[in-house]
Design a protein around this motif. Structure first.
Motif, PDB file in Angstrom:
ATOM      1  N   HIS A 232      48.552  97.916 106.154  1.00  0.00           N
ATOM      2  CA  HIS A 232      49.090  96.592 106.483  1.00  0.00           C
ATOM      3  C   HIS A 232      48.229  95.473 105.889  1.00  0.00           C
ATOM      4  O   HIS A 232      48.740  94.421 105.516  1.00  0.00           O
ATOM      5  CB  HIS A 232      49.214  96.432 107.995  1.00  0.00           C
ATOM      6  CG  HIS A 232      50.138  97.432 108.627  1.00  0.00           C
ATOM      7  ND1 HIS A 232      49.697  98.637 109.120  1.00  0.00           N
ATOM      8  CD2 HIS A 232      51.475  97.414 108.805  1.00  0.00           C
ATOM      9  CE1 HIS A 232      50.723  99.316 109.596  1.00  0.00           C
ATOM     10  NE2 HIS A 232      51.815  98.600 109.417  1.00  0.00           N
ATOM     11  N   ASP A 233      46.920  95.722 105.789  1.00  0.00           N
ATOM     12  CA  ASP A 233      46.039  94.745 105.142  1.00  0.00           C
ATOM     13  C   ASP A 233      46.334  94.665 103.642  1.00  0.00           C
ATOM     14  O   ASP A 233      46.307  93.584 103.043  1.00  0.00           O
ATOM     15  CB  ASP A 233      44.574  95.127 105.355  1.00  0.00           C
ATOM     16  CG  ASP A 233      44.197  95.170 106.822  1.00  0.00           C
ATOM     17  OD1 ASP A 233      44.606  94.259 107.556  1.00  0.00           O
ATOM     18  OD2 ASP A 233      43.508  96.124 107.226  1.00  0.00           O
ATOM     19  N   LEU A 234      46.615  95.822 103.041  1.00  0.00           N
ATOM     20  CA  LEU A 234      46.968  95.856 101.624  1.00  0.00           C
ATOM     21  C   LEU A 234      48.266  95.085 101.376  1.00  0.00           C
ATOM     22  O   LEU A 234      48.384  94.323 100.409  1.00  0.00           O
ATOM     23  CB  LEU A 234      47.119  97.306 101.163  1.00  0.00           C
ATOM     24  CG  LEU A 234      47.535  97.534  99.712  1.00  0.00           C
ATOM     25  CD1 LEU A 234      46.511  96.933  98.754  1.00  0.00           C
ATOM     26  CD2 LEU A 234      47.721  99.025  99.444  1.00  0.00           C
ATOM     27  N   PHE A 235      49.236  95.267 102.257  1.00  0.00           N
ATOM     28  CA  PHE A 235      50.501  94.524 102.148  1.00  0.00           C
ATOM     29  C   PHE A 235      50.233  93.027 102.226  1.00  0.00           C
ATOM     30  O   PHE A 235      50.795  92.243 101.446  1.00  0.00           O
ATOM     31  CB  PHE A 235      51.449  94.958 103.268  1.00  0.00           C
ATOM     32  CG  PHE A 235      52.809  94.324 103.205  1.00  0.00           C
ATOM     33  CD1 PHE A 235      53.887  95.004 102.649  1.00  0.00           C
ATOM     34  CD2 PHE A 235      53.032  93.043 103.705  1.00  0.00           C
ATOM     35  CE1 PHE A 235      55.137  94.423 102.583  1.00  0.00           C
ATOM     36  CE2 PHE A 235      54.279  92.446 103.643  1.00  0.00           C
ATOM     37  CZ  PHE A 235      55.342  93.146 103.079  1.00  0.00           C
ATOM     38  N   LYS A 236      49.361  92.613 103.136  1.00  0.00           N
ATOM     39  CA  LYS A 236      49.039  91.187 103.292  1.00  0.00           C
ATOM     40  C   LYS A 236      48.373  90.642 102.023  1.00  0.00           C
ATOM     41  O   LYS A 236      48.722  89.557 101.540  1.00  0.00           O
ATOM     42  CB  LYS A 236      48.111  91.011 104.493  1.00  0.00           C
ATOM     43  CG  LYS A 236      47.579  89.580 104.709  1.00  0.00           C
ATOM     44  CD  LYS A 236      48.668  88.616 105.114  1.00  0.00           C
ATOM     45  CE  LYS A 236      48.135  87.342 105.746  1.00  0.00           C
ATOM     46  NZ  LYS A 236      47.232  86.564 104.890  1.00  0.00           N
ATOM     47  N   SER A 237      47.435  91.387 101.470  1.00  0.00           N
ATOM     48  CA  SER A 237      46.758  90.942 100.247  1.00  0.00           C
ATOM     49  C   SER A 237      47.741  90.843  99.078  1.00  0.00           C
ATOM     50  O   SER A 237      47.694  89.892  98.286  1.00  0.00           O
ATOM     51  CB  SER A 237      45.626  91.913  99.889  1.00  0.00           C
ATOM     52  OG  SER A 237      44.638  91.913 100.892  1.00  0.00           O
ATOM     53  N   LEU A 238      48.629  91.822  98.983  1.00  0.00           N
ATOM     54  CA  LEU A 238      49.632  91.814  97.921  1.00  0.00           C
ATOM     55  C   LEU A 238      50.563  90.613  98.058  1.00  0.00           C
ATOM     56  O   LEU A 238      50.853  89.913  97.082  1.00  0.00           O
ATOM     57  CB  LEU A 238      50.432  93.115  97.958  1.00  0.00           C
ATOM     58  CG  LEU A 238      51.443  93.328  96.827  1.00  0.00           C
ATOM     59  CD1 LEU A 238      50.735  93.479  95.496  1.00  0.00           C
ATOM     60  CD2 LEU A 238      52.303  94.549  97.114  1.00  0.00           C
ATOM     61  N   ALA A 239      51.007  90.353  99.287  1.00  0.00           N
ATOM     62  CA  ALA A 239      51.900  89.216  99.525  1.00  0.00           C
ATOM     63  C   ALA A 239      51.206  87.897  99.213  1.00  0.00           C
ATOM     64  O   ALA A 239      51.795  86.997  98.599  1.00  0.00           O
ATOM     65  CB  ALA A 239      52.380  89.239 100.976  1.00  0.00           C
ATOM     66  N   ASP A 240      49.938  87.773  99.618  1.00  0.00           N
ATOM     67  CA  ASP A 240      49.190  86.544  99.345  1.00  0.00           C
ATOM     68  C   ASP A 240      49.030  86.322  97.838  1.00  0.00           C
ATOM     69  O   ASP A 240      49.117  85.192  97.353  1.00  0.00           O
ATOM     70  CB  ASP A 240      47.809  86.611 100.003  1.00  0.00           C
ATOM     71  CG  ASP A 240      47.874  86.478 101.517  1.00  0.00           C
ATOM     72  OD1 ASP A 240      48.918  86.054 102.034  1.00  0.00           O
ATOM     73  OD2 ASP A 240      46.866  86.818 102.174  1.00  0.00           O
ATOM     74  N   THR A 241      48.803  87.402  97.118  1.00  0.00           N
ATOM     75  CA  THR A 241      48.610  87.304  95.666  1.00  0.00           C
ATOM     76  C   THR A 241      49.843  86.733  94.976  1.00  0.00           C
ATOM     77  O   THR A 241      49.732  85.948  94.027  1.00  0.00           O
ATOM     78  CB  THR A 241      48.283  88.685  95.078  1.00  0.00           C
ATOM     79  OG1 THR A 241      47.069  89.176  95.673  1.00  0.00           O
ATOM     80  CG2 THR A 241      48.106  88.614  93.561  1.00  0.00           C
TER      81      THR A 241
END
Length: 204
Positions: free
Chosen positions: A61-70
């Motif tokens: 879920h943290d990876l998803f958040k980082s990807l979305a922010d990018t």
């Protein structure tokens, strides 16, 4: 349909049903609670963000958040929109600043992302009316009979209580050390129980 805003009231494991976590959502400015049985991984993902623990490597879920922010994507809200045969259904309301999209998701995943994006959580009145539990006063909802509570599909087995793991015999210093070790080892369920034991002793 009328949407009802929800907050996370608690996340607990059952004392009577082994291998079950209950995510309890509460009606904002109301007395109804919506308990949902979820798996270990999702319970861990939600608890880590609520407790502001920092994993040594990003969880899914943290990876998803980082990807979305990018890519400048955000989740505005999540909606628990249906309940069929005891299973909740949810969707993410996402935007890139220009367009809005709805993405289907398991409810536990949606909540895990909502806490990371500070997104609002909603359900519909008919779901609260059929699956909600009304509490009296400000008492927390204790889940002794979990059989009738709606669940997530494919819920994983979950660990036993802190008492059975022998944490009650440890000193405060030993608890703190084991907490840091558990976080370093990414054993977040164990870390959450150690933190619960520390908090319990701090208020006793």
């Amino acid at each position: 349909m009328k949407k009802v805003k929800l907050d996370i009231v608690g996340l607990s494991y059952s004392q009577t049903q082994s291998g079950a976590y209950a995510l309890v959502l509460g009606e904002v400015n109301g007395r109804r609670r919506l308990p949902i049985i979820i798996g270990a991984f999702e319970a861990q993902a939600i608890a880590i963000e609520i407790e502001k623990m920092t994993p040594s490597r990003p969880l899914t879920h943290d990876l998803f958040k980082s990807l979305a922010d990018t890519f400048n994507l955000s989740i505005q809200e999540i909606i628990i929109y249906n309940l069929v045969d005891g299973v909740f259904y949810a969707k993410l309301i996402c935007t890139d600043g220009k367009n809005t999209h709805e993405i289907d998701a398991r409810t536990s995943d949606a909540i895990a992302l909502a806490v990371r994006f500070n997104a609002l959580i909603y359900t519909y009145e008919f779901i609260l009316a059929s699956a909600g539990i009304v509490i009296e006063g400000n008492d927390f909802l204790f889940l002794e009979n979990m059989d009738s509570i709606a669940k997530e599909p494919d819920a994983d087995s979950l660990p036993t209580s802190t008492k059975s793991q022998g944490f009650g015999d440890l000193t405060l210093e030993e608890l703190q050390q084991k907490l840091q070790e558990a976080i370093a080892d990414e054993a977040y369920e164990k870390a959450a129980r150690l933190r619960d034991e520390l908090n319990k002793r701090g208020t006793s």
